[in-house]
Design a protein around this motif. Structure first.
Motif, mmCIF file in Angstrom:
data_model
loop_
_atom_site.group_PDB
_atom_site.id
_atom_site.type_symbol
_atom_site.label_atom_id
_atom_site.label_comp_id
_atom_site.label_asym_id
_atom_site.label_seq_id
_atom_site.Cartn_x
_atom_site.Cartn_y
_atom_site.Cartn_z
ATOM 1 N N UNK A 102 38.550 -90.460 12.469
ATOM 2 C CA UNK A 102 37.532 -91.495 12.626
ATOM 3 C C UNK A 102 36.167 -91.003 12.188
ATOM 4 N N UNK A 103 35.343 -91.936 11.759
ATOM 5 C CA UNK A 103 33.933 -91.675 11.480
ATOM 6 C C UNK A 103 33.099 -92.696 12.240
ATOM 7 N N UNK A 104 31.910 -92.293 12.625
ATOM 8 C CA UNK A 104 31.026 -93.191 13.360
ATOM 9 C C UNK A 104 30.495 -94.276 12.435
ATOM 10 N N UNK A 105 30.532 -95.516 12.886
ATOM 11 C CA UNK A 105 29.930 -96.609 12.127
ATOM 12 C C UNK A 105 28.422 -96.440 12.147
ATOM 13 N N UNK A 106 27.806 -96.613 10.998
ATOM 14 C CA UNK A 106 26.356 -96.425 10.902
ATOM 15 C C UNK A 106 25.624 -97.358 11.861
ATOM 16 N N UNK A 107 24.688 -96.798 12.622
ATOM 17 C CA UNK A 107 23.901 -97.576 13.568
ATOM 18 C C UNK A 107 22.863 -98.430 12.844
ATOM 19 N N UNK A 108 22.360 -97.912 11.710
ATOM 20 C CA UNK A 108 21.369 -98.629 10.912
ATOM 21 C C UNK A 108 21.757 -98.541 9.437
ATOM 22 N N UNK A 109 21.200 -99.430 8.644
ATOM 23 C CA UNK A 109 21.371 -99.358 7.195
ATOM 24 C C UNK A 109 19.992 -99.240 6.547
ATOM 25 N N UNK A 110 19.971 -98.808 5.310
ATOM 26 C CA UNK A 110 18.710 -98.625 4.595
ATOM 27 C C UNK A 110 17.942 -99.954 4.565
ATOM 28 N N UNK A 111 16.661 -99.876 4.925
ATOM 29 C CA UNK A 111 15.826 -101.071 4.978
ATOM 30 C C UNK A 111 15.657 -101.644 6.365
ATOM 31 N N UNK A 112 16.523 -101.229 7.306
ATOM 32 C CA UNK A 112 16.401 -101.704 8.684
ATOM 33 C C UNK A 112 15.129 -101.179 9.327
ATOM 34 N N UNK A 113 14.706 -101.870 10.369
ATOM 35 C CA UNK A 113 13.608 -101.406 11.211
ATOM 36 C C UNK A 113 14.180 -100.907 12.532
ATOM 37 N N UNK A 114 13.700 -99.748 12.983
ATOM 38 C CA UNK A 114 14.140 -99.182 14.261
ATOM 39 C C UNK A 114 12.916 -98.842 15.100
ATOM 40 N N UNK A 115 13.105 -98.750 16.404
ATOM 41 C CA UNK A 115 12.029 -98.361 17.308
ATOM 42 C C UNK A 115 12.277 -96.954 17.837
ATOM 43 N N UNK A 116 11.239 -96.136 17.888
ATOM 44 C CA UNK A 116 11.363 -94.821 18.482
ATOM 45 C C UNK A 116 11.666 -94.939 19.963
ATOM 46 N N UNK A 117 12.709 -94.253 20.450
ATOM 47 C CA UNK A 117 13.119 -94.382 21.849
ATOM 48 C C UNK A 117 12.033 -93.905 22.805
ATOM 49 N N UNK A 118 11.256 -92.910 22.390
ATOM 50 C CA UNK A 118 10.225 -92.350 23.259
ATOM 51 C C UNK A 118 8.849 -92.939 22.969
ATOM 52 N N UNK A 119 8.547 -93.178 21.689
ATOM 53 C CA UNK A 119 7.211 -93.629 21.313
ATOM 54 C C UNK A 119 7.072 -95.137 21.247
ATOM 55 N N UNK A 120 8.202 -95.844 21.013
ATOM 56 C CA UNK A 120 8.140 -97.285 20.854
ATOM 57 C C UNK A 120 7.618 -97.723 19.499
ATOM 58 N N UNK A 121 7.308 -96.754 18.625
ATOM 59 C CA UNK A 121 6.780 -97.093 17.309
ATOM 60 C C UNK A 121 7.858 -97.687 16.411
ATOM 61 N N UNK A 122 7.446 -98.569 15.514
ATOM 62 C CA UNK A 122 8.370 -99.209 14.588
ATOM 63 C C UNK A 122 8.509 -98.344 13.336
ATOM 64 N N UNK A 123 9.760 -97.974 12.994
ATOM 65 C CA UNK A 123 10.038 -97.104 11.865
ATOM 66 C C UNK A 123 10.940 -97.819 10.875
ATOM 67 N N UNK A 124 10.796 -97.493 9.602
ATOM 68 C CA UNK A 124 11.650 -98.082 8.566
ATOM 69 C C UNK A 124 12.688 -97.063 8.137
ATOM 70 N N UNK A 125 13.975 -97.463 8.080
ATOM 71 C CA UNK A 125 15.062 -96.579 7.666
ATOM 72 C C UNK A 125 15.032 -96.446 6.143
#
Length: 247
Positions: free
Chosen positions: A52-75
């Motif tokens: 098995x391989x882990x399914x990608x949590x994000x894809x290129x171009x997605x926006x994610x939030x830093x778990x500790x900082x709450x900042x918005x990051x671009x993948x």
């Protein structure tokens, strides 16, 4: 030794396709890295981690939030396999520079609040949904005029309140909702909530209402047309500043 997967992880099996971990890890044939996998069709299979391989949590171009900082990051790229099999992504920070973040430090953005008012554009008014949204000195219910859009980070920028440490604040989609045009007005840089009442310098209370492109105010009554009461501009110039009545 740290387990490869945990219950609930989304995975891709080389034979059975997409699914998730239903149980494990457990000991089998001398190996401690075995799992019960549930496929998308509802079937269950016993399998080793190597299949098995882990399914990608994000894809290129997605926006994610830093778990500790709450900042918005671009993948920007990824996922890549790091130490102990933990995935990481190349990201772009709000300041514009690139870096890397462990997958465990990235969270999917919260769902954007539904609004019948449509997409936000420059000049629209937004209502803040929670105290201290995105580290700004704001309260739930505060209104701001959108000054610019940071489209690649899916954020809006507004002028900060007088006396704030920064001249502008940024907000993510989960921090606000667009205010319908008939519920807010902007005059001389000040946003007025047309669902609220306002007290003037003489402590008289005004009720405001919009009629197409005109905002009128009534003293002791609600304006019924664009020809009743006084214009917002006249009220502010003659009796301002206006202070919102919160109760």
């Amino acid at each position: 030794m740290e387990a490869t997967f945990k219950v609930g992880d989304k995975v891709e099996h080389r034979s059975w396709g997409a699914g998730e971990i239903a149980f494990g890890p457990y000991l089998r044939d001398g190996s401690t890295d075995n799992y019960l996998m549930k496929t998308e069709s509802g079937d269950h299979y016993l399998t080793g981690a190597e299949a098995m391989t882990m399914t990608a949590k994000f894809k290129v171009g997605d926006t994610a939030n830093g778990a500790l900082t709450g900042r918005s990051l671009k993948i920007l790229a990824g996922p890549f396999t790091g130490r102990m099999g933990v995935a990481w992504y190349a990201v772009e920070y709000p300041e514009g520079h690139a870096g890397k973040e462990n997958e465990r430090n990235l969270l999917a953005p919260e769902p954007v609040p539904f609004s019948d008012a449509g997409p936000v554009k420059v000049g629209d008014v937004i209502r803040i949904l929670k105290d201290g949204a995105f580290h700004a000195d704001v309260k739930r219910g505060d209104l701001f005029e959108v000054k610019s859009l940071v489209s690649y980070l899916d954020r809006v920028r507004v002028d900060a309140a007088p006396g704030a440490r920064m001249s502008q604040w940024n907000f993510r989609p989960e921090d606000y909702v667009k205010v319908p045009a008939d519920e807010a007005a902007v005059h001389d840089g000040v946003v007025y909530d047309l669902t609220a009442k306002y007290r003037d310098k003489d402590r008289d209370v005004w009720t405001l209402a919009r009629f197409d492109d005109v905002v009128r105010g009534g003293l002791g009554h609600i304006p019924t047309s664009r020809y009743s009461g006084d214009s917002l501009e006249f009220i502010v110039n003659e009796y301002g500043p206006l202070t919102r009545v919160d109760s």
